[in-house]
Design a protein around this motif. Structure first.
Motif, short mmCIF file in Angstrom:
data_model
loop_
_atom_site.label_atom_id
_atom_site.label_comp_id
_atom_site.label_asym_id
_atom_site.label_seq_id
_atom_site.Cartn_x
_atom_site.Cartn_y
_atom_site.Cartn_z
N TYR A 34 0.86 -1.20 0.00
CA TYR A 34 0.00 0.00 0.00
C TYR A 34 0.88 1.24 0.00
CZ TYR A 34 -3.20 3.61 1.52
OH TYR A 34 -3.92 4.77 1.61
N TYR A 35 0.67 2.13 -1.00
CA TYR A 35 1.42 3.38 -1.12
C TYR A 35 0.41 4.53 -1.16
CZ TYR A 35 5.04 0.09 -2.49
OH TYR A 35 5.91 -0.95 -2.50
N PRO A 36 0.48 5.50 -0.22
CA PRO A 36 -0.55 6.57 -0.12
C PRO A 36 -0.35 7.71 -1.12
CG PRO A 36 1.08 6.85 1.59
CD PRO A 36 1.48 5.60 0.87
N LEU A 37 0.00 7.37 -2.34
CA LEU A 37 0.20 8.44 -3.34
C LEU A 37 -1.12 9.13 -3.67
CD1 LEU A 37 2.70 6.61 -5.73
CD2 LEU A 37 3.21 8.30 -3.96
N ASP A 38 -2.20 8.33 -3.67
CA ASP A 38 -3.49 8.94 -4.00
C ASP A 38 -3.94 9.94 -2.93
OD1 ASP A 38 -3.72 7.01 -2.12
OD2 ASP A 38 -5.13 5.74 -3.24
N MET A 39 -3.65 9.70 -1.66
CA MET A 39 -4.00 10.65 -0.61
C MET A 39 -3.18 11.94 -0.72
SD MET A 39 -6.44 9.28 0.89
CE MET A 39 -6.58 10.50 2.18
N ILE A 40 -1.90 11.79 -1.08
CA ILE A 40 -1.07 12.99 -1.31
C ILE A 40 -1.64 13.81 -2.46
CG2 ILE A 40 1.22 13.80 -1.97
CD1 ILE A 40 2.37 11.33 -0.57
N ALA A 41 -2.07 13.07 -3.51
CA ALA A 41 -2.68 13.77 -4.65
C ALA A 41 -3.95 14.48 -4.24
CB ALA A 41 -2.96 12.77 -5.78
N THR A 42 -4.72 13.88 -3.32
CA THR A 42 -5.95 14.51 -2.84
C THR A 42 -5.66 15.81 -2.10
OG1 THR A 42 -7.02 12.36 -2.63
CG2 THR A 42 -7.97 14.19 -1.37
#
Length: 707
Positions: free
Chosen positions: A73-81
Motif C-alpha cells: 500500500y502506497y498513499p500516493l493517492d491521498m497525497i494527490a488529494t
C-alpha cells in the motif's frame, strides 16, 4: 451437498454486487463535479481530481481486501488529494483577491465621480447664487426700498443665501482637502479678533432661541501662526454646530496659552453626545443622532479636523449627553516667549468679555415680522403657533404667512411650544420634524393627548418625503405635511385649508351646544308645568314666580348669544339661576343650593359652560337618591383667572366612569353636553374640565378662564 455447492456458486455474484454498490457513488460524484465545472466554477476541477484520488484509494482497498494475494500500500493517492484540495482553495483565494481589488478600484472611481459631481454641482450653484446675493445686496444698499418689512425680507434673503454659500464652500473644500490642494497662507493672527468677528457672523443663527454667545478670550492672548481665513472657517463651523445642538443656554469661546500652543475651546450647554457619536463625529457626512436636529451635509467637523491638522494642531471633543459639548483645538504660538509665567491658563477677566456676553441674549432681539410670545392680543386672523429651532426657517415661515394676515407666535423647541399652548386658543400648529430633545413627531403626539385631530390641526414641515417618514407623521397625529424646501403657494394653501377646518369645527361645537340647550327635554317641561298647575291651587305667588323664571329659562335656551364664542359671565349665571329656581320648586327640600360668587367679576366665558355641569350634577348625582342632596356653585376671582366649581354630594362616579366620562366612550353616556363643554374649553383655554369624584360622596367639577 447439492445445497452447499449452490451457495458456493453464488459467492462471486454477491461479491460483485457489493463492489458495485460501493463503487457506484464514486462513479457518480466525479460526473457531478464535471457537470458543475462546465456550468459554474472552473476551480471545481481540482475537487474532481481530489474525489478521483479518494475513489482510487478506496477501490484499491476493496481489491486488496478481496484478494488472496499479499499486496503493498502506497498513499500516493491521498497525497494527490491533499494537493488537489490545496490547489482549489489557493485558486479560490487568488480569484477572490483579484475580484476584491477590482471592486475596490471601482469603488474608488465611483467615490471620485461622486466627489467630482458634488464639486461641479457646487460650482454651478455658487455662480448664480453669488449673482443673486450681489443683486440683493446692491438693491438693499441703494436705499430704493422704503418699506421696513421689505427691507427685512431682503436681509433675510441675503442671510439664507450666505448660509447656502457656506454649505457649497464646505463641499468644495472637502474635495480640495482630499486631493491636498489647499495651501495655507500662514501669518500672525490674533485669535480674539477673529473670534469676535465670527460671533457677530453667527449671531443671526440664534435669533428666536434663548442662547447667549459669550467671548471669554483674553485681550493679552499671544498671537498664533495660522491662515486667518481658515481659522474663521474652523471657528464658524464649531460655533454653527454648537448653535444647532443647543436649544437654550450658553455658548462660550475660551482660549489659553500653554506649552508653546494656544488651545481654543468652544463649549455649549446643549444636548451633548454619547461615546459612540464622539468616535465618528469627525468623519465626513456624519450627523448627530436621530433625536437631534438634522440639516447640512455633516461636513463641518470633518473639515475642521483636517484644517487644524494642516496647521500642525489637534482637535478633540468631550461631551456628556444632556449637559453639553466642548471642542478643543490647538494652534502654534507665534512667539512662545510671550507665554505667561508658570504656564498658567490665560482666562478672561470680567472686563475682557466682549459686548456679546450681555448683548446676544436672543430673547431680546426682535423676530422679523413675528409677534412676542406672550400676551398676544386677539385679532380677527387665525392664531398660528410656529415651532422650529432654526430662526431662519421661522423667519421664512413668518414672512410667507404674513401675507394672509395670520397672527403668528413662535417657539424654538417642543417643550416651549407645549407651555405656550396652555396660554391661548390656537387655530394651527406648524412644527419642524427634526428638532433637538423633542422631535416634531413627539410634539405632535403630546398635543394629541390634549386635543383631537379636529380640535387643533398640526402641519409638519419635513425634509424627508419617504413613505415611512410620512406614515410616522400621520401616525403621531398630524393633519398634513409639507416637504422642504417649502413652496410658498403650497404652504399658504395648506395652512388656509387647516385653519378653515379648525374654524368650522369650532363653529360646529358652538352651534352644537346651542342646539343641545334648545332641545328642551319633554319630561323637564312636563314636570315643570305640573308643578305650576299644582302651585296654582296652593300658592299663586310661587306659581307666578315659577312662570317668570320658566320664561327667562326658555328665552335663555333660545338666545342667539348661545352660538357666540364668549359671553359675559353674568349672562351664564342668570341662566343657571333660572334653571336652579325651577328645579328647586320641583324638588323642594330634596335640593339644597349654595351660591358662593365673588363680587366685581367681569370676565367672558363660553356660553352654556356652567349650566350643563349643574344639570349633570342634579340629574345624575343628586336626584338619583331618594333624599336628594346639596349643590354648591362657586365662582372665585383669582389674580389672573376666574375659577368656577360645581360641587355636589350625590352618587359620585367610580374610576372607570370618571376616566371615560369626557371621552364619550361609556356604554351608557351621561350626556353629550359635558363632552361638548370640555372640548370647547380645551380649544379656547388649552385646559378642559377637571373632575374629582368619590362613589357615594359626590363629585366636584372645576374649570378656569383667563381674564
Amino acid at each position: 451437498m447439492i445445497l452447499n455447492l449452490s451457495t458456493s456458486a453464488l459467492y462471486p455474484a454477491i461479491n460483485l454486487f457489493k463492489v458495485l454498490v460501493v463503487l457506484f457513488p464514486f462513479l457518480i460524484i466525479p460526473g457531478l463535479f464535471f457537470q458543475k465545472t462546465l456550468k459554474d466554477d472552473p476551480d471545481v476541477v481540482f475537487l474532481c481530481l481530489g474525489a478521483i484520488s479518494i475513489m482510487l484509494n478506496m477501490l484499491w482497498g476493496i481489491i486488496k481486501g478481496n484478494s488472496s494475494m499479499e499486496m503493498g500500500y502506497y498513499p500516493l493517492d491521498m497525497i494527490a488529494t491533499v494537493i488537489a484540495l490545496a490547489s482549489y482553495w489557493f485558486r479560490r483565494y487568488f480569484r477572490a483577491s483579484t475580484q476584491t481589488a477590482l471592486l475596490a478600484e471601482k469603488l474608488k472611481k465611483t467615490d471620485k465621480l461622486k466627489d467630482d459631481f458634488l464639486v461641479n454641482t457646487s460650482h454651478e450653484l455658487r455662480n448664480p447664487l453669488h449673482g443673486i446675493l450681489s443683486i440683493a445686496q446692491s438693491v438693499l444698499d441703494s436705499g430704493s426700498i422704503s418699506d421696513n418689512n421689505s427691507r427685512e425680507n431682503m436681509k433675510l434673503l441675503i442671510s439664507v443665501g450666505r448660509r447656502m454659500s457656506l454649505m457649497l464652500n464646505d463641499l468644495i473644500d472637502l474635495n480640495r482637502l482630499k486631493e491636498g490642494r489647499i495651501q495655507l497662507q500662514v501669518a500672525n493672527v490674533q485669535v480674539q479678533t477673529v473670534a469676535s468677528g465670527v460671533l457677530d457672523m453667527i449671531r443671526f443663527l440664534t435669533e428666536g432661541k434663548p442662547v447667549r454667545l459669550v467671548n471669554q478670550i483674553p485681550g493679552n492672548l499671544p498671537g498664533v501662526m495660522a491662515d486667518e481665513h481658515r481659522l474663521i472657517q474652523i471657528l464658524f463651523n464649531l460655533l454653527h454646530n454648537a448653535v444647532k445642538y443647543t436649544p437654550e443656554g450658553d455658548i462660550v469661546v475660551k482660549a489659553q496659552a500653554k506649552a508653546g500652543k494656544v488651545f481654543i475651546m468652544v463649549s455649549d450647554t446643549g444636548v451633548g453626545m454619547d461615546k459612540e457619536t464622539q468616535l465618528r463625529i469627525f468623519q465626513p457626512y456624519e450627523q448627530g443622532s436621530a433625536g437631534m436636529e438634522g440639516g447640512g451635509f455633516g461636513l463641518g467637523l470633518s473639515i475642521c479636523k483636517q484644517l487644524v491638522e494642516l496647521h500642525g494642531g489637534t482637535i478633540e471633543v468631550s461631551s456628556t449627553p444632556g449637559k453639553g459639548t466642548t471642542f478643543t483645538f490647538s494652534l502654534p504660538l507665534t512667539d512662545p516667549s510671550r507665554l505667561p509665567s508658570g504656564n498658567v491658563s490665560v482666562l478672561a477677566s470680567s472686563d475682557s468679555v466682549t459686548r456679546l456676553e450681555t448683548a446676544v441674549s436672543v430673547s431680546e432681539l426682535p423676530a422679523v415680522a413675528a409677534k412676542p410670545k406672550a400676551d398676544v392680543p386677539a385679532t380677527e386672523g387665525a392664531r398660528i403657533l410656529a415651532v422650529d429651532d432654526d430662526p431662519v426657517n421661522v423667519n421664512v415661515l413668518v414672512n410667507i404667512l404674513s401675507l394672509d394676515h395670520y397672527e403668528i407666535v413662535t417657539a424654538s423647541s417642543g417643550k416651549e411650544a407645549l407651555a405656550i399652548l396652555s396660554e391661548n386658543e390656537w387655530d394651527l400648529v406648524i412644527t419642524d420634524v427634526m428638532m433637538p430633545q423633542m422631535s416634531g413627531y413627539e410634539l405632535t403626539a403630546a398635543i394629541r393627548e390634549r386635543f383631537s385631530i379636529s380640535e387643533l390641526p398640526i402641519l409638519l414641515l419635513t425634509a424627508r418625503n419617504r413613505p415611512e417618514d410620512i406614515e410616522a407623521g400621520f401616525h403621531s397625529g398630524a393633519n398634513d405635511y409639507v416637504t422642504k424646501p417649502v413652496d410658498a403657494m403650497e404652504l399658504r394653501s395648506r395652512v388656509r385649508a387647516l385653519t378653515e377646518l379648525k374654524n368650522s369645527v369650532s363653529e360646529r361645537l358652538r352651534l352644537e351646544a346651542a342646539w343641545l340647550q334648545a332641545q328642551i327635554q319633554p319630561h323637564f317641561l312636563f314636570n315643570t308645568l305640573n308643578t305650576i298647575a299644582a302651585l296654582s291651587d296652593i300658592d299663586s305667588a310661587r306659581m307666578t314666580a315659577l312662570l317668570e323664571e320658566l320664561g327667562k329659562y326658555l328665552r335663555a335656551s333660545f338666545d342667539f348669544n348661545n352660538s357666540k364664542k364668549l359671553v359675559p359671565i353674568e349672562h351664564e349665571l342668570a341662566f343657571v339661576r333660572s334653571y336652579l329656581f325651577i328645579e328647586k320648586q320641583r324638588h323642594d327640600d330634596r335640593l339644597d343650593v349654595v351660591w358662593e360668587v365673588d363680587d366685581h367679576i367681569e370676565v367672558q366665558i363660553p356660553p352654556l359652560s356652567i349650566q350643563p355641569l349643574v344639570e349633570n350634577a342634579i340629574r345624575h348625582g343628586l336626584m338619583k337618591r331618594a333624599r336628594g342632596g346639596k349643590i354648591h356653585i362657586r365662582v372665585t376671582n383669582c389674580k389672573e383667572y376666574v375659577e368656577i366649581s360645581v360641587v355636589d354630594d350625590g352618587l359620585g362616579m367610580d374610576d372607570y366612569t370618571l376616566k371615560n366620562v369626557l371621552e364619550g366612550t361609556l356604554e351608557k353616556p351621561r350626556g353629550i353636553g359635558l363632552i361638548n363643554t370640555n372640548r370647547r374649553l380645551k380649544q379656547i383655554y388649552g385646559k378642559g374640565l377637571h373632575i374629582e369624584s368619590i362613589p357615594g360622596q359626590g363629585t366636584a367639577i372645576t374649570f378656569s378662564v383667563k381674564k
